[in-house]
Design a protein around this motif. Structure first.
Motif, PDB file in Angstrom:
ATOM      1  N   GLY A   1     -17.992 -11.329 -24.184  1.00  0.00           N
ATOM      2  CA  GLY A   1     -18.033 -12.103 -22.967  1.00  0.00           C
ATOM      3  C   GLY A   1     -16.699 -12.281 -22.266  1.00  0.00           C
ATOM      4  N   HIS A   2     -16.714 -13.121 -21.235  1.00  0.00           N
ATOM      5  CA  HIS A   2     -15.539 -13.339 -20.395  1.00  0.00           C
ATOM      6  C   HIS A   2     -14.342 -13.832 -21.184  1.00  0.00           C
ATOM      7  N   THR A   3     -14.571 -14.665 -22.185  1.00  0.00           N
ATOM      8  CA  THR A   3     -13.450 -15.241 -22.940  1.00  0.00           C
ATOM      9  C   THR A   3     -13.482 -14.836 -24.406  1.00  0.00           C
ATOM     10  N   GLN A   4     -14.240 -13.780 -24.710  1.00  0.00           N
ATOM     11  CA  GLN A   4     -14.169 -13.069 -25.994  1.00  0.00           C
ATOM     12  C   GLN A   4     -14.374 -13.964 -27.212  1.00  0.00           C
ATOM     13  N   PHE A   5     -15.543 -14.584 -27.269  1.00  0.00           N
ATOM     14  CA  PHE A   5     -15.940 -15.332 -28.459  1.00  0.00           C
ATOM     15  C   PHE A   5     -16.405 -14.371 -29.539  1.00  0.00           C
ATOM     16  N   ILE A   6     -16.061 -14.643 -30.800  1.00  0.00           N
ATOM     17  CA  ILE A   6     -16.717 -13.941 -31.892  1.00  0.00           C
ATOM     18  C   ILE A   6     -18.047 -14.656 -32.166  1.00  0.00           C
ATOM     19  N   PRO A   7     -19.028 -13.976 -32.759  1.00  0.00           N
ATOM     20  CA  PRO A   7     -20.364 -14.578 -32.874  1.00  0.00           C
ATOM     21  C   PRO A   7     -20.415 -15.925 -33.575  1.00  0.00           C
ATOM     22  N   THR A   8     -19.664 -16.125 -34.658  1.00  0.00           N
ATOM     23  CA  THR A   8     -19.738 -17.419 -35.347  1.00  0.00           C
ATOM     24  C   THR A   8     -19.166 -18.535 -34.485  1.00  0.00           C
ATOM     25  N   SER A   9     -18.100 -18.258 -33.731  1.00  0.00           N
ATOM     26  CA  SER A   9     -17.559 -19.274 -32.826  1.00  0.00           C
ATOM     27  C   SER A   9     -18.543 -19.560 -31.699  1.00  0.00           C
ATOM     28  N   TYR A  10     -19.189 -18.518 -31.217  1.00  0.00           N
ATOM     29  CA  TYR A  10     -20.221 -18.708 -30.194  1.00  0.00           C
ATOM     30  C   TYR A  10     -21.317 -19.628 -30.725  1.00  0.00           C
ATOM     31  N   GLN A  11     -21.797 -19.338 -31.918  1.00  0.00           N
ATOM     32  CA  GLN A  11     -22.876 -20.143 -32.495  1.00  0.00           C
ATOM     33  C   GLN A  11     -22.478 -21.611 -32.590  1.00  0.00           C
ATOM     34  N   ALA A  12     -21.236 -21.864 -32.942  1.00  0.00           N
ATOM     35  CA  ALA A  12     -20.792 -23.233 -33.184  1.00  0.00           C
ATOM     36  C   ALA A  12     -20.394 -23.976 -31.916  1.00  0.00           C
ATOM     37  N   TYR A  13     -19.856 -23.265 -30.898  1.00  0.00           N
ATOM     38  CA  TYR A  13     -19.201 -23.967 -29.796  1.00  0.00           C
ATOM     39  C   TYR A  13     -19.686 -23.604 -28.393  1.00  0.00           C
ATOM     40  N   ALA A  14     -20.413 -22.508 -28.225  1.00  0.00           N
ATOM     41  CA  ALA A  14     -20.830 -22.119 -26.875  1.00  0.00           C
ATOM     42  C   ALA A  14     -21.794 -23.153 -26.298  1.00  0.00           C
ATOM     43  N   VAL A  15     -21.737 -23.315 -24.974  1.00  0.00           N
ATOM     44  CA  VAL A  15     -22.570 -24.313 -24.294  1.00  0.00           C
ATOM     45  C   VAL A  15     -23.330 -23.665 -23.143  1.00  0.00           C
ATOM     46  N   ASP A  16     -24.454 -24.282 -22.802  1.00  0.00           N
ATOM     47  CA  ASP A  16     -25.265 -23.879 -21.651  1.00  0.00           C
ATOM     48  C   ASP A  16     -24.880 -24.772 -20.480  1.00  0.00           C
ATOM     49  N   PHE A  17     -23.836 -24.391 -19.762  1.00  0.00           N
ATOM     50  CA  PHE A  17     -23.331 -25.250 -18.683  1.00  0.00           C
ATOM     51  C   PHE A  17     -24.205 -25.166 -17.437  1.00  0.00           C
ATOM     52  N   THR A  18     -24.912 -24.042 -17.254  1.00  0.00           N
ATOM     53  CA  THR A  18     -25.758 -23.894 -16.072  1.00  0.00           C
ATOM     54  C   THR A  18     -27.105 -24.580 -16.238  1.00  0.00           C
ATOM     55  N   GLY A  19     -27.478 -24.898 -17.490  1.00  0.00           N
ATOM     56  CA  GLY A  19     -28.741 -25.578 -17.738  1.00  0.00           C
ATOM     57  C   GLY A  19     -29.958 -24.698 -17.636  1.00  0.00           C
ATOM     58  N   ASP A  20     -29.789 -23.378 -17.810  1.00  0.00           N
ATOM     59  CA  ASP A  20     -30.937 -22.476 -17.714  1.00  0.00           C
ATOM     60  C   ASP A  20     -31.570 -22.169 -19.067  1.00  0.00           C
ATOM     61  N   GLY A  21     -31.082 -22.854 -20.110  1.00  0.00           N
ATOM     62  CA  GLY A  21     -31.653 -22.659 -21.440  1.00  0.00           C
ATOM     63  C   GLY A  21     -30.994 -21.570 -22.256  1.00  0.00           C
TER      64      GLY A  21
END
Length: 382
Positions: free
Chosen positions: A169-189
């Motif tokens: 992605g845009h800010t290069q998350f690794i999958p485990t960091s994505y799982q723990a910290y990524a957010v749905d800021f647009t609210g589309d689920g």
């Protein structure tokens, strides 16, 4: 961990590894339906192995790194992005309390503001590195997390792409960091860090930094000038003092004024006495949770400052001053210890014990005791 020999062995062994991995994925809660969709067309990617094996073999001079990290083009583009996405970045800063200029700087460093998000099929590269790489356990953990992301429905398998090393992605998350910290800021689920719209990616980066203790209103660091005869034994990440205490030692901002009291600070000299010096605060360490390489932290921090409109660094980086390769760091520790300046072990990591040994050696030779593990120092020991 399986190791392949030759293209045929790689292809056959990779297929067998995937078959064996299915059971481990199933035990981690991954359905056969998700697994089959993810691995449809998965391929062994020898380029990922080659790049992983050669990683960190070359250590770029910090001055060269910084000239790219905060180039005029990257600064100008970053300023343009803060204007284009002013509303989004303002809402993110208001939500998470993280400086929008730092979030933008990470975006610039990681993917050139979304222009280089990576187009490598993520399942293929993670499976390749789990099967045949030097960090198989780590990459298998990332692969399981990536399958979990697919199973949750955040992204379709065809759109799950990233770098050769599995960052996304845009800010290069690794999958485990994505799982723990990524957010749905647009609210589309969906937590969609891959889309052209950078909303979820930038908000996820801010959420990550907040989680690790970002202090609102505090800079990452401030460039300073040191007094003549400064005792470099006081420098290093472990020694923290208030800016007022540093001021009593003669440490001043490059404008000649006392550094404001942003909290306790450590004094670092990334290239020793011959280059820039900084007082660094808690937020320096928080950026380090994203990537703990010193050059990266300073690069993000300074790029964010430049995007904000602050001036370039005043002190020049030493020309051609590169960091030591791991083998050279090991040799340095060995030679220091043999010369009677024990580093308390030889592991290729220049920690406090090695810095203290370097300083003791430098004092014995009448050198400035800045504790910097330079190529010039190693050559002198040789």
């Amino acid at each position: 961990m399986a190791t392949a020999h030759g293209a045929g062995a790689q292809a056959g062994g990779f297929g067998n590894w995937i078959a064996g991995f299915r059971g481990r994925a199933r035990s981690a809660g991954i359905s056969d339906r998700t697994f089959d969709a993810a691995f449809a067309g998965a391929q062994y990617l020898p380029d990922s192995i080659a790049r992983d094996s050669n990683q960190a073999e070359f250590v770029k001079p910090l001055g060269d790194y910084m000239s790219t990290a905060a180039s005029d083009t990257r600064v100008a583009t970053g300023r343009g992005m803060t204007q284009q996405y002013a509303n989004l970045l303002g809402r993110i800063e208001a939500t998470y309390g993280v400086d929008a200029h730092v979030v933008t700087a990470i975006w610039g460093m990681e993917s050139n503001y979304g222009q280089r998000r990576g187009d490598t099929p993520l399942i293929s590269t993670l499976a390749t590195l789990a099967y045949d790489g030097r960090r198989g356990r780590f990459f298998e953990e990332q692969l399981v997390a990536a399958l979990g992301i697919l199973q949750r429905g955040d992204v379709a398998p065809r759109n799950m792409t990233g770098s050769w090393a599995g960052a996304m992605g845009h800010t290069q998350f690794i999958p485990t960091s994505y799982q723990a910290y990524a957010v749905d800021f647009t609210g589309d689920g969906r937590r969609d860090i891959w889309a052209d719209d950078p909303s979820d990616a930038l908000a996820s980066t801010a959420a990550y930094l907040r989680r690790f203790g970002w202090q609102q209103g505090q800079p990452w660091g401030v460039e300073v000038r040191l007094p003549r005869g400064f005792d470099f034994g006081q420098s290093g990440r472990a020694a923290r003092r208030s800016p007022a205490d540093w001021g009593q030692q003669g440490v001043r901002g490059v404008d000649g004024q006392m550094v404001p009291d942003y909290g306790e600070a450590a004094l670092i000299t990334p290239t020793g006495a011959g280059g820039p010096a900084f007082l660094v605060f808690r937020n320096y360490d928080v950026i380090g949770r994203y990537n703990n390489a010193q050059a990266y932290i300073i690069g993000v921090g300074h790029l964010g400052d430049r995007i904000r409109g602050l001036a370039p660094l005043q002190a020049a980086w030493p020309a051609g001053e590169r960091g030591l390769l791991r083998a050279e760091r090991v040799e340095l520790q060995q030679r220091l210890t043999s010369a009677g300046f024990s580093t308390q072990g030889v592991d290729g990591r220049i920690g406090p014990n090695s810095v203290a040994a370097i300083q003791s050696y430098q004092r014995s030779q009448g050198l400035t005791p800045d504790g910097y593990a330079s190529l010039r120092l190693l050559e002198r020991l040789r």
